[in-house]
Motif scaffolding. Structure first.
Motif, short mmCIF file in Angstrom:
data_model
loop_
_atom_site.label_atom_id
_atom_site.label_comp_id
_atom_site.label_asym_id
_atom_site.label_seq_id
_atom_site.Cartn_x
_atom_site.Cartn_y
_atom_site.Cartn_z
N LEU A 1 0.83 -1.20 0.00
CA LEU A 1 0.00 0.00 0.00
C LEU A 1 0.87 1.25 0.00
O LEU A 1 0.55 2.24 -0.67
CB LEU A 1 -0.93 0.00 1.21
N SER A 2 1.97 1.20 0.72
CA SER A 2 2.79 2.41 0.80
C SER A 2 3.56 2.64 -0.49
O SER A 2 4.08 3.73 -0.72
CB SER A 2 3.75 2.32 1.99
N ALA A 3 3.67 1.62 -1.35
CA ALA A 3 4.42 1.78 -2.59
C ALA A 3 3.58 2.38 -3.71
O ALA A 3 4.12 2.87 -4.69
CB ALA A 3 4.96 0.42 -3.05
N VAL A 4 2.26 2.33 -3.57
CA VAL A 4 1.40 2.82 -4.65
C VAL A 4 1.53 4.34 -4.76
O VAL A 4 1.31 5.05 -3.78
CB VAL A 4 -0.08 2.46 -4.38
N PRO A 5 1.91 4.86 -5.93
CA PRO A 5 2.02 6.31 -6.05
C PRO A 5 0.64 6.96 -6.05
O PRO A 5 -0.26 6.52 -6.74
CB PRO A 5 2.71 6.52 -7.40
N LEU A 6 0.47 7.97 -5.21
CA LEU A 6 -0.81 8.68 -5.14
C LEU A 6 -0.80 9.88 -6.09
O LEU A 6 0.20 10.58 -6.19
CB LEU A 6 -1.04 9.22 -3.72
N PRO A 7 -1.91 10.11 -6.77
CA PRO A 7 -1.94 11.27 -7.66
C PRO A 7 -2.11 12.57 -6.87
O PRO A 7 -3.09 13.29 -7.03
CB PRO A 7 -3.15 10.98 -8.57
N ASP A 8 -1.16 12.85 -6.01
CA ASP A 8 -1.23 14.03 -5.15
C ASP A 8 0.21 14.39 -4.73
O ASP A 8 0.78 13.73 -3.86
CB ASP A 8 -2.08 13.68 -3.92
N PRO A 9 0.79 15.40 -5.38
CA PRO A 9 2.22 15.67 -5.15
C PRO A 9 2.53 16.00 -3.69
O PRO A 9 3.55 15.56 -3.17
CB PRO A 9 2.51 16.89 -6.04
N ALA B 1 0.95 14.98 -0.94
CA ALA B 1 0.89 13.74 -0.17
C ALA B 1 2.11 12.87 -0.45
O ALA B 1 2.66 12.25 0.45
CB ALA B 1 -0.39 12.98 -0.51
N GLU B 2 2.52 12.85 -1.72
CA GLU B 2 3.68 12.03 -2.08
C GLU B 2 4.95 12.48 -1.36
O GLU B 2 5.78 11.69 -0.97
CB GLU B 2 3.91 12.08 -3.60
N ARG B 3 5.10 13.80 -1.21
CA ARG B 3 6.31 14.32 -0.56
C ARG B 3 6.35 14.01 0.92
O ARG B 3 7.40 13.77 1.49
CB ARG B 3 6.42 15.84 -0.78
N ARG C 1 4.80 11.52 2.47
CA ARG C 1 4.41 10.17 2.79
C ARG C 1 5.57 9.32 3.28
O ARG C 1 6.67 9.44 2.80
CB ARG C 1 3.90 9.57 1.50
N ARG D 1 7.20 5.84 3.24
CA ARG D 1 7.15 4.62 2.43
C ARG D 1 7.97 3.52 3.09
O ARG D 1 9.04 3.78 3.63
CB ARG D 1 7.67 4.88 1.03
N VAL E 1 4.69 -3.09 -8.15
CA VAL E 1 4.62 -1.79 -7.50
C VAL E 1 5.73 -1.60 -6.46
O VAL E 1 6.28 -0.51 -6.32
CB VAL E 1 3.20 -1.54 -6.94
N ALA F 1 8.69 1.27 -6.89
CA ALA F 1 9.09 2.25 -5.87
C ALA F 1 10.61 2.31 -5.76
O ALA F 1 11.19 3.39 -5.64
CB ALA F 1 8.46 1.88 -4.52
N LEU G 1 -0.58 9.00 -13.35
CA LEU G 1 -0.53 10.30 -12.68
C LEU G 1 0.09 10.21 -11.29
O LEU G 1 0.61 11.18 -10.77
CB LEU G 1 -1.94 10.91 -12.60
N GLY G 2 0.03 9.02 -10.69
CA GLY G 2 0.67 8.82 -9.40
C GLY G 2 2.19 8.92 -9.53
O GLY G 2 2.86 9.54 -8.70
N ALA H 1 3.08 12.51 -9.92
CA ALA H 1 3.01 13.23 -8.64
C ALA H 1 4.22 12.93 -7.78
O ALA H 1 4.69 13.79 -7.04
CB ALA H 1 1.73 12.87 -7.90
N ARG H 2 4.75 11.71 -7.90
CA ARG H 2 5.88 11.33 -7.06
C ARG H 2 7.18 11.96 -7.56
O ARG H 2 7.98 12.40 -6.77
CB ARG H 2 6.02 9.81 -6.98
N PHE I 1 -1.96 19.53 -10.31
CA PHE I 1 -2.86 18.69 -9.52
C PHE I 1 -3.85 19.52 -8.71
O PHE I 1 -4.96 19.09 -8.45
CB PHE I 1 -2.06 17.75 -8.61
#
Lengths: 326, 334
Positions: free
Chosen positions: A254-262, A264-266, A268, A270, B188, B192, B216-217, B220-221, B244
Motif C-alpha cells: 500500500l505504501s508503494a502505490v504512487p498517489l496522484p497528489d504531489p 501527499a507524495e512528498r 508520505r 514509504r 509496484v 518504488a 498520474l501517481g 506526482a511522485r 494537480f
C-alpha cells in the motif's frame, strides 16, 4: 454472514503445482493452500504482484485448470475435479472476464456470434441467442446495431464491454474477472469499473476481482485477499485491510502505490522492500516473505505462519508472526 | 520556473509518419523545456504522442519526418547526421525503456554491455571500462556487482534489468535521462525502488529527467513540471503542484476525477470520461478532446461548434498554459 446455507463459492486448501519447465527442474507451486469464501452478490478482491498466483487461482476456480489439491465448491458442490462434461451446466453460473479484451475475442467472429456463443454451447437456439446478444449489447453500453461488426472495429474499452457481455450471456452468479481494466487506457478504466459495479447491482452478481492495482481493487471490492508467493497473507473487510494493514507485506504494498497528489507524495512515509519477489520454484523457508520483510526475526526464517484471526469477530486473518496491532 | 537556461528546449516539434492511409501526424507543434536538475513528467494515454516525442528528441525515428527544433544545451539536434547524433546519444543524453530485456543483448554479459558503452564514448581501455561498469552497477544498487557483471541478462529479474539499463545510461555521465514508462512492466514494490533510484541519481548528479508515463501517481511522485499530451498535442503544462491543484484543461481534470484513489474514502461512482482516445488516422478538425469533453457538451451551440471546428491554441497564464477554448483556471469561471 450467517452460515446456514453454503456460500456461493468456497475455496479450501487450493493448490496448483506445475511441473518444472525442464526435466529435473523443481516443480512450481503457483498456488499453495489458498482458501476463501465469496458470498452471493459480493466482490472479493484478489491482489498481489506478478507471480503471486492470483491469476492461477482464478483459472483454477473456473476450472480452466484442474487443481492439484484442495477443493472449489460452488453452492456447496465440489467442482474441483468434475469432468468437463459434468461442468458444462455449471458454466452457466460461473464465467470469466479476461485482461486483454482483443486477444480474448475471436477476430473472425461477429460480436453477435461471440456474445451468443456461451448460449449456443448451452443448447440455445440461434435466433434466441442473437436476440439475447442484442439485449446484452445494450446492457453493457454498446450500440445494439453494431452487433454484426467484428472485434477490430471496436476500441479497447468497447472490446472489454463485449467480453463482459459474453460473460453475462448465460446469466452467471459469479464472474471471475482477471485484471479486467489493466490493459485499458486510464481514461477508459473508470467506464469499465462503473459498468461492472452497475451490473453487479442490477444482476446481483458476485465477483472475484483479480488485479495488481490496489486503487482499483479498493474501489470495487467488499473484501480483499492479499497474495504473496502462492499464499494468502492477509484477508478481510476492505475498510480494515486498507486502513490498518496488519501484514508487513500489505503495508509495504500500500505504501508503494504512487498517489496522484504531489503534496501527499512528498510527506508520505514509504516502507521500502528490498529485492524482488522470490521464484515460486524455490520459495524461501519459513515465512516466504522473510527475506524482504523489515520486521523479520529468527522464527520467521524457520516457521511458516498460518492464517490466524486478528480480532475476534472482525473476520480478518493474517499470516504473520508479528502482525501490526489492529 | 527557475532562471537557469533550459538544458533541453523543444519548439514546434512535429513528427509525421507516412502510412498507406496517408500521413499521420503523431506529434504536432509541441514545445517544452527541461531545466537542469529538474524532472519533466510527460503524461498521456496510448496514441498521445508521448513516446514518439521522446524518440524524436533522441533522433531515433527512421522513416518519419521530424521538423521543428530540439536543442540540448544550446545545440540544435534536428538535422544532425547519425554520426553527429551518436556522439551526443549516450554521452549527453540517454534513454531507458519499458522493457529492459529487449534493450539488452542476450549473448553478452551485463558487465560487457555496460563497459562497451563506456569504451565507445570515452575510448577507454578494456580493463578501465570494465572497472567503471562494476562501479556503475554498484551505484544503481546491484548487490555483488563484480560477480553479477559476469552474468547474462536472463539471470536478472525485471527490476534488476532496469537497474542495469540505468547503469548503462549513466556510465557515460549524461546530462539528460529520458525514461519511457520505465516502471510500467514492474511490480509496484519494485517500481518504488526504481523511482527512488532515479531520484537519488538525479540529486547526486544534477541530472535532468524526462519521465514519460501514463500514471498520474508516478508523475506526482517524481515530476517537478508536467506536460499533459492528448492526440499528439500539448493539452496542458504546469508545475506539478499547480497541475494537480487546479487542472485547467478538461482532459486533465477528467483524468484526475476518474482515477480510483487509495487515499479517497468516497465510494461514489467514478466520474468516467466517456468515449475513447482519438484516432490519429482521422484527426478531428477542432479540439481533439471535444468529442469526449463535458465542458464542450455543456456549452451553447456556438461554443460547441467552436470546440468541434477550431483547434484551441496553447494559451493562458505564463507557466500554466492549456490548449482549451474554455480553460478553468483557479478563481476563473470556465
Amino acid at each position: 454472514m450467517t452460515t446456514t446455507a453454503p456460500p456461493l463459492l468456497r475455496v479450501r486448501d487450493l493448490s496448483m503445482t506445475f511441473p518444472g519447465r525442464r526435466r529435473g527442474s523443481a516443480p512450481i507451486r503457483a498456488v499453495d493452500g489458498v482458501g476463501f469464501d465469496v458470498a452471493a452478490g459480493e466482490t472479493l478482491g484478489l491482489v498481489g504482484e506478478s507471480g503471486c498466483g492470483k491469476s492461477t487461482t482464478g483459472r483454477t476456480i473456473v476450472r480452466l485448470l484442474e487443481p492439484t489439491a484442495g477443493s472449489v465448491s460452488f453452492e456447496g458442490r465440489d467442482i474441483s475435479h468434475l469432468s468437463q462434461r459434468a461442468l458444462k451446466p455449471l458454466r452457466r453460473d460461473l464465467q470469466m472476464v479476461f485482461q486483454d479484451p482483443h486477444s480474448s475475442l475471436n477476430p473472425r467472429q461477429t460480436v453477435a456470434r461471440i456474445i451468443s456463443d456461451p448460449l449456443l454451447v448451452q443448447g440455445g437456439s440461434a435466433a434466441d441467442a442473437r436476440k439475447r446478444a442484442v439485449e446484452l449489447m445494450e446492457l453493457v453500453g454498446l450500440i445494439p446495431e453494431h452487433v454484426d461488426r467484428y472485434p477490430h472495429e471496436f476500441s479497447g474499452g468497447q472490446a472489454q464491454r463485449i467480453g463482459i457481455a459474453r460473460a453475462l450471456a448465460t446469466g452467471p452468479r459469479l464472474v471471475v474477472a482477471d485484471e479486467p481494466v489493466s490493459a485499458l487506457d486510464v481514461s477508459v478504466q473508470a467506464q469499465i469499473v462503473n459498468l461492472m459495479e452497475r451490473l453487479q447491482r442490477e444482476l446481483g452478481l458476485a465477483y472475484l476481482f483479480i488485479a495488481h492495482d490496489l486503487s482499483v481493487v479498493k474501489r470495487v471490492c467488499d473484501r480483499v485477499a492479499v497474495m504473496y508467493l502462492g499464499r494468502i497473507v492477509e484477508i478481510g473487510a476492505k475498510e480494515r485491510v486498507y486502513a490498518a494493514p496488519a501484514h508487513p507485506y500489505t503495508r509495504a504494498l500500500l505504501s508503494a502505490v504512487p498517489l496522484p497528489d504531489p503534496a501527499a507524495e512528498r510527506s508520505r512515509e514509504r516502507i521500502a522492500l528490498l529485492g524482488d519477489p522470490p521464484s515460486p520454484a524455490a520459495p524461501p523457508p519459513g515465512c516466504t516473505f522473510h527475506p524482504r520483510c523489515p520486521k523479520a526475526r529468527e522464527i520467521c526464517r524457520t516457521d511458516a505462519p498460518t492464517l490466524r484471526t486478528l480480532v475476534p469477530g472482525e473476520g480478518r486473518e493474517v499470516a504473520c508472526h508479528f502482525p501490526e496491532p489492529a | 520556473m527557475g532562471d537557469s537556461a533550459p538544458l533541453l528546449s523543444v519548439r514546434d516539434l512535429t513528427v509525421t509518419f507516412p502510412t498507406r492511409r496517408g500521413p499521420v501526424r503523431a506529434v504536432d507543434s509541441l514545445a517544452f523545456d527541461v531545466l537542469p536538475g529538474r524532472t519533466l513528467g510527460i503524461v498521456g494515454e496510448s496514441g498521445s504522442g508521448k513516446s514518439v516525442t521522446s524518440l524524436a528528441v533522441m533522433g531515433l525515428h527512421t522513416g518519419a519526418e521530424v521538423t521543428g527544433s530540439v536543442t540540448l544545451a544550446g545545440h540544435e539536434l534536428i538535422g544532425l547526421s547519425d554520426r553527429e547524433l551518436n556522439g551526443l546519444r549516450g554521452r549527453r543524453m540517454a534513454m531507458i525503456f519499458q522493457d529492459p530485456l529487449s534493450s539488452l543483448h542476450p549473448y553478452y554479459t551485463v558487465g560487457e554491455q555496460v563497459a562497451e558503452h563506456h569504451r565507445v564514448h570515452f575510448g577507454s581501455r578494456r580493463a578501465a571500462a570494465r572497472e567503471r561498469a562494476v562501479e556503475a552497477l554498484a551505484e544503481v544498487g546491484i548487490p555483488e556487482p563484480r560477480r553479477r557483471a559476469g552474468e547474462y541478462p536472463h539471470q536478472f529479474s525485471g527490476g534488476m534489468r532496469q537497474r542495469v539499463m540505468i547503469a548503462m545510461a549513466l556510465v557515460c555521465e549524461p546530462d539528460l535521462l529520458i525514461a519511457d514508462e520505465p516502471t510500467t512492466a514492474l511490480d509496484v514494490t519494485v517500481q518504488a525502488q526504481i523511482l527512488e533510484l532515479i531520484a537519488r541519481l538525479q540529486q547526486q548528479r544534477g541530472l535532468s529527467v524526462v519521465m514519460i508515463t501514463h500514471d498520474l501517481g508516478v508523475v506526482a511522485r517524481v515530476a517537478h513540471d508536467v506536460l499533459v499530451m492528448y492526440g499528439g498535442r500539448a493539452a496542458e503544462q504546469a508545475p506539478v503542484d499547480a497541475l494537480f491543484a487546479s487542472a485547467a484543461h478538461p482532459y486533465t481534470r477528467g483524468l484526475l476525477d476518474s482515477l480510483p484513489r487509495l487515499d479517497d474514502p468516497d465510494d461514489a461512482p467514478l466520474r468516467a470520461i466517456p468515449g475513447s482516445p482519438p484516432s490519429l488516422l482521422e484527426p478531428a478538425p477542432g479540439c481533439a478532446f471535444a468529442p469526449r469533453c463535458p465542458r464542450a457538451a455543456a456549452g451553447s451551440a456556438e461554443e460547441r461548434t467552436r470546440c468541434a471546428t477550431e483547434r484551441p491554441p496553447l494559451g493562458g497564464p505564463e507557466g500554466h498554459p492549456a490548449a482549451c477554448h474554455f480553460p478553468a483556471y483557479e478563481g476563473v469561471a470556465p
